[in-house]
Design a protein around this motif. Structure first.
Motif, PDB file in Angstrom:
ATOM      1  N   LEU A   6       5.071   7.069  -9.556  1.00  0.00           N
ATOM      2  CA  LEU A   6       4.681   7.537  -8.234  1.00  0.00           C
ATOM      3  C   LEU A   6       5.697   7.069  -7.205  1.00  0.00           C
ATOM      4  CD1 LEU A   6       0.857   6.712  -8.234  1.00  0.00           C
ATOM      5  CD2 LEU A   6       1.888   8.976  -8.334  1.00  0.00           C
ATOM      6  N   PRO A   7       5.966   7.891  -6.156  1.00  0.00           N
ATOM      7  CA  PRO A   7       6.837   7.430  -5.069  1.00  0.00           C
ATOM      8  C   PRO A   7       6.259   6.170  -4.443  1.00  0.00           C
ATOM      9  CG  PRO A   7       6.395   9.794  -4.892  1.00  0.00           C
ATOM     10  CD  PRO A   7       5.484   9.264  -5.964  1.00  0.00           C
ATOM     11  N   LYS A   8       7.129   5.318  -3.929  1.00  0.00           N
ATOM     12  CA  LYS A   8       6.667   4.047  -3.372  1.00  0.00           C
ATOM     13  C   LYS A   8       5.672   4.248  -2.241  1.00  0.00           C
ATOM     14  CE  LYS A   8      10.532   1.004  -4.572  1.00  0.00           C
ATOM     15  NZ  LYS A   8      11.578   0.092  -4.037  1.00  0.00           N
ATOM     16  N   TYR A   9       5.909   5.227  -1.372  1.00  0.00           N
ATOM     17  CA  TYR A   9       5.004   5.413  -0.237  1.00  0.00           C
ATOM     18  C   TYR A   9       3.609   5.799  -0.730  1.00  0.00           C
ATOM     19  CZ  TYR A   9       4.523  10.507  -0.307  1.00  0.00           C
ATOM     20  OH  TYR A   9       4.186  11.787  -0.644  1.00  0.00           O
ATOM     21  N   HIS A  10       3.554   6.542  -1.840  1.00  0.00           N
ATOM     22  CA  HIS A  10       2.261   6.971  -2.367  1.00  0.00           C
ATOM     23  C   HIS A  10       1.529   5.789  -3.002  1.00  0.00           C
ATOM     24  CE1 HIS A  10      -0.542  10.156  -3.384  1.00  0.00           C
ATOM     25  NE2 HIS A  10      -0.659   9.644  -4.592  1.00  0.00           N
ATOM     26  N   GLN A  11       2.261   4.880  -3.629  1.00  0.00           N
ATOM     27  CA  GLN A  11       1.638   3.673  -4.176  1.00  0.00           C
ATOM     28  C   GLN A  11       1.039   2.831  -3.049  1.00  0.00           C
ATOM     29  OE1 GLN A  11       4.129   1.481  -6.934  1.00  0.00           O
ATOM     30  NE2 GLN A  11       5.225   3.333  -7.507  1.00  0.00           N
ATOM     31  N   PRO A  30      -3.105  -4.109   9.324  1.00  0.00           N
ATOM     32  CA  PRO A  30      -1.896  -4.887   9.621  1.00  0.00           C
ATOM     33  C   PRO A  30      -0.783  -3.998  10.151  1.00  0.00           C
ATOM     34  CG  PRO A  30      -2.811  -5.514   7.491  1.00  0.00           C
ATOM     35  CD  PRO A  30      -3.574  -4.317   7.941  1.00  0.00           C
ATOM     36  N   GLY A  31       0.111  -4.586  10.942  1.00  0.00           N
ATOM     37  CA  GLY A  31       1.222  -3.836  11.510  1.00  0.00           C
ATOM     38  C   GLY A  31       2.269  -3.476  10.468  1.00  0.00           C
ATOM     39  N   GLU A  32       3.222  -2.658  10.865  1.00  0.00           N
ATOM     40  CA  GLU A  32       4.239  -2.174   9.941  1.00  0.00           C
ATOM     41  C   GLU A  32       5.053  -3.310   9.334  1.00  0.00           C
ATOM     42  OE1 GLU A  32       6.608   0.724  11.931  1.00  0.00           O
ATOM     43  OE2 GLU A  32       4.986   2.203  12.072  1.00  0.00           O
ATOM     44  N   LEU A  33       5.413  -4.311  10.155  1.00  0.00           N
ATOM     45  CA  LEU A  33       6.216  -5.417   9.633  1.00  0.00           C
ATOM     46  C   LEU A  33       5.445  -6.205   8.576  1.00  0.00           C
ATOM     47  CD1 LEU A  33       7.963  -6.753  12.886  1.00  0.00           C
ATOM     48  CD2 LEU A  33       8.966  -5.379  11.048  1.00  0.00           C
ATOM     49  N   ALA A  37       6.389  -6.572   4.511  1.00  0.00           N
ATOM     50  CA  ALA A  37       6.488  -7.832   3.779  1.00  0.00           C
ATOM     51  C   ALA A  37       5.505  -7.871   2.612  1.00  0.00           C
ATOM     52  CB  ALA A  37       6.225  -9.001   4.738  1.00  0.00           C
ATOM     53  N   GLN A  38       4.309  -7.343   2.815  1.00  0.00           N
ATOM     54  CA  GLN A  38       3.283  -7.368   1.775  1.00  0.00           C
ATOM     55  C   GLN A  38       3.714  -6.580   0.544  1.00  0.00           C
ATOM     56  OE1 GLN A  38      -0.649  -6.158   3.023  1.00  0.00           O
ATOM     57  NE2 GLN A  38      -1.241  -5.531   0.963  1.00  0.00           N
ATOM     58  N   PHE A  39       4.288  -5.386   0.763  1.00  0.00           N
ATOM     59  CA  PHE A  39       4.628  -4.514  -0.358  1.00  0.00           C
ATOM     60  C   PHE A  39       6.108  -4.561  -0.742  1.00  0.00           C
ATOM     61  CE2 PHE A  39       0.769  -2.550   1.399  1.00  0.00           C
ATOM     62  CZ  PHE A  39       0.009  -2.426   0.246  1.00  0.00           C
ATOM     63  N   GLY A  40       6.926  -5.244   0.055  1.00  0.00           N
ATOM     64  CA  GLY A  40       8.347  -5.322  -0.259  1.00  0.00           C
ATOM     65  C   GLY A  40       9.047  -3.980  -0.178  1.00  0.00           C
ATOM     66  N   VAL A  41       8.714  -3.205   0.857  1.00  0.00           N
ATOM     67  CA  VAL A  41       9.293  -1.866   1.008  1.00  0.00           C
ATOM     68  C   VAL A  41       9.877  -1.713   2.403  1.00  0.00           C
ATOM     69  CG1 VAL A  41       7.714  -0.829  -0.670  1.00  0.00           C
ATOM     70  CG2 VAL A  41       7.061  -0.910   1.750  1.00  0.00           C
ATOM     71  N   ALA A  42      10.589  -0.611   2.610  1.00  0.00           N
ATOM     72  CA  ALA A  42      11.217  -0.337   3.892  1.00  0.00           C
ATOM     73  C   ALA A  42      10.199   0.223   4.894  1.00  0.00           C
ATOM     74  CB  ALA A  42      12.358   0.662   3.709  1.00  0.00           C
ATOM     75  N   ARG A  43      10.557   0.174   6.176  1.00  0.00           N
ATOM     76  CA  ARG A  43       9.657   0.664   7.226  1.00  0.00           C
ATOM     77  C   ARG A  43       9.306   2.135   7.038  1.00  0.00           C
ATOM     78  NH1 ARG A  43       8.530  -0.972  12.644  1.00  0.00           N
ATOM     79  NH2 ARG A  43      10.088  -2.623  12.474  1.00  0.00           N
ATOM     80  N   VAL A  44      10.275   2.950   6.620  1.00  0.00           N
ATOM     81  CA  VAL A  44      10.015   4.375   6.451  1.00  0.00           C
ATOM     82  C   VAL A  44       8.949   4.612   5.386  1.00  0.00           C
ATOM     83  CG1 VAL A  44      11.867   4.696   4.746  1.00  0.00           C
ATOM     84  CG2 VAL A  44      11.075   6.649   6.116  1.00  0.00           C
ATOM     85  N   LEU A 210      -1.448 -10.955 -11.989  1.00  0.00           N
ATOM     86  CA  LEU A 210      -1.642 -10.339 -13.304  1.00  0.00           C
ATOM     87  C   LEU A 210      -0.332  -9.837 -13.901  1.00  0.00           C
ATOM     88  CD1 LEU A 210      -4.979  -8.370 -12.745  1.00  0.00           C
ATOM     89  CD2 LEU A 210      -4.625 -10.512 -13.982  1.00  0.00           C
ATOM     90  N   ASP A 211       0.779 -10.093 -13.212  1.00  0.00           N
ATOM     91  CA  ASP A 211       2.107  -9.741 -13.721  1.00  0.00           C
ATOM     92  C   ASP A 211       2.221  -8.240 -13.989  1.00  0.00           C
ATOM     93  OD1 ASP A 211       4.716 -10.160 -14.486  1.00  0.00           O
ATOM     94  OD2 ASP A 211       4.221 -10.626 -16.558  1.00  0.00           O
ATOM     95  N   VAL A 212       1.817  -7.445 -12.984  1.00  0.00           N
ATOM     96  CA  VAL A 212       1.963  -5.995 -13.064  1.00  0.00           C
ATOM     97  C   VAL A 212       2.598  -5.514 -11.757  1.00  0.00           C
ATOM     98  CG1 VAL A 212      -0.008  -5.675 -14.613  1.00  0.00           C
ATOM     99  CG2 VAL A 212      -0.358  -5.597 -12.129  1.00  0.00           C
ATOM    100  N   ALA A 213       2.978  -4.243 -11.722  1.00  0.00           N
ATOM    101  CA  ALA A 213       3.556  -3.665 -10.515  1.00  0.00           C
ATOM    102  C   ALA A 213       2.450  -3.313  -9.525  1.00  0.00           C
ATOM    103  CB  ALA A 213       4.360  -2.419 -10.868  1.00  0.00           C
ATOM    104  N   VAL A 214       2.768  -3.379  -8.227  1.00  0.00           N
ATOM    105  CA  VAL A 214       1.834  -2.924  -7.203  1.00  0.00           C
ATOM    106  C   VAL A 214       1.488  -1.461  -7.476  1.00  0.00           C
ATOM    107  CG1 VAL A 214       1.543  -2.411  -4.749  1.00  0.00           C
ATOM    108  CG2 VAL A 214       2.655  -4.538  -5.450  1.00  0.00           C
ATOM    109  N   GLY A 215       0.204  -1.131  -7.404  1.00  0.00           N
ATOM    110  CA  GLY A 215      -0.232   0.232  -7.676  1.00  0.00           C
ATOM    111  C   GLY A 215      -0.642   0.484  -9.112  1.00  0.00           C
ATOM    112  N   THR A 216      -0.504  -0.544  -9.981  1.00  0.00           N
ATOM    113  CA  THR A 216      -0.920  -0.393 -11.375  1.00  0.00           C
ATOM    114  C   THR A 216      -2.441  -0.261 -11.456  1.00  0.00           C
ATOM    115  OG1 THR A 216       0.954  -1.678 -12.210  1.00  0.00           O
ATOM    116  CG2 THR A 216      -0.978  -1.534 -13.633  1.00  0.00           C
ATOM    117  N   ALA A 217      -2.924   0.636 -12.320  1.00  0.00           N
ATOM    118  CA  ALA A 217      -4.366   0.810 -12.490  1.00  0.00           C
ATOM    119  C   ALA A 217      -4.957  -0.370 -13.254  1.00  0.00           C
ATOM    120  CB  ALA A 217      -4.647   2.108 -13.235  1.00  0.00           C
ATOM    121  N   LEU A 218      -6.059  -0.910 -12.739  1.00  0.00           N
ATOM    122  CA  LEU A 218      -6.770  -2.019 -13.369  1.00  0.00           C
ATOM    123  C   LEU A 218      -8.217  -1.613 -13.627  1.00  0.00           C
ATOM    124  CD1 LEU A 218      -5.579  -4.911 -11.004  1.00  0.00           C
ATOM    125  CD2 LEU A 218      -4.620  -4.325 -13.245  1.00  0.00           C
TER     126      LEU A 218
END
Length: 272
Positions: A6-11, A30-33, A37-44, A210-218
């Motif tokens: 999935l694209p990062k923005y969709h995750q 929470p604000g954009e900044l 920081a939470q998801f480790g992604v760019a502002r866009v 849990l040592d998985v990627a953000v957006g992983t189904a649990l």
């Protein structure tokens, strides 16, 4: 054919949508900044996720003001049947077999290790108070643990227990025994349980632990334990890696020919 990621923005959008559904942002999103920081992604990436939530009417974004959660209108009441604590009859709800559940937990405890992340006495939130039939602000023990096998993290468990019941066990005991055993050793006579099993996408905290990627189904489990006097004694929120945990049921048909129903019997919880 391998599934495209999935694209990062969709995750980010999917995780935020689940957190909104859980009431995590009642005081504002929470604000954009902070989200960057939470998801480790760019502002866009964050902006695209927020725009998607806004287009669906889930949040309200006004330049120069904090992003707010849009509270939906209350749904009309229905005449559906219900159960204890208002939980029975919900999708995915099952009445748990406590004997089998305790046996599974003991077996799991012998073959796994547990790391206690947090144990603290907190004041009951609205959701916790409602589930445990307490007053808002009453003291409860909150415990967070991660259980692992030789292959790595298996589950992330958060439990809430009324403080008067949890006085006899703390971090040391929770690191050694399943909490159901500790409840019984504290004098609680466990009666029954209701649990829901559903799916959840890992946010940044669950992903790290849990040592998985953000957006992983649990696999998401919520379990409310009652004693033999119908008093709620424990509310559990569990998140399991589906590649390491399987919940098995056996179904049997009962009733007359024209009115047969399926009845479930808990068999085991498999983990690797």
């Amino acid at each position: 054919m391998p599934q495209m990621p999935l694209p990062k923005y969709h995750q980010v959008y999917l995780v935020l949508r689940e957190q909104l559904d859980e009431g995590r942002f009642s005081d504002g999103v929470p604000g954009e900044l902070a989200l960057m920081a939470q998801f480790g992604v760019a502002r866009v990436t964050v902006r695209r996720a927020l725009e998607r939530l806004s287009s669906e009417g889930l949040i309200s974004r006004t330049p120069g003001r904090r992003t707010r959660l849009v509270v939906p209108a209350a749904a009309p009441a229905t005449n559906g049947t219900g159960g204890s604590g208002g939980h029975a009859g919900a999708p995915g709800m099952a009445r748990a077999n406590l004997r089998g559940l305790l046996e599974n937990l003991v077996t799991m405890g012998l073959h796994t290790s547990v790391k206690v992340i947090e144990v603290a006495t907190i004041t009951a939130s609205t959701q916790v108070a409602e589930a445990l039939q307490l007053k808002l602000g009453d003291p409860v023990q909150k415990a967070v643990r991660v259980r692992s096998t030789g292959a790595g993290p298996l589950s992330h468990i958060t439990t809430y227990v009324p403080a008067e019941i949890a006085r006899k066990f703390g971090r040391r005991e929770l690191a050694k025994k399943p909490i159901l055993m500790l409840l019984e050793e504290s004098g609680v006579r466990v009666g029954r349980a209701h649990q829901t099993i559903s799916a959840r996408l890992a946010d940044n905290v669950l992903a790290e632990r849990l040592d998985v990627a953000v957006g992983t189904a649990l696999l998401a489990v919520r379990r409310l334990i009652y004693d033999d006097a119908e008093r709620p004694v424990q509310w559990l929120h569990g998140f399991y890696r589906p590649d390491r945990y399987t919940y098995e049921l056996e179904l049997s048909r009962v009733g007359s020919v024209d009115a047969k129903v399926w009845v479930s019997k808990d068999l085991s919880a498999q983990f690797t």
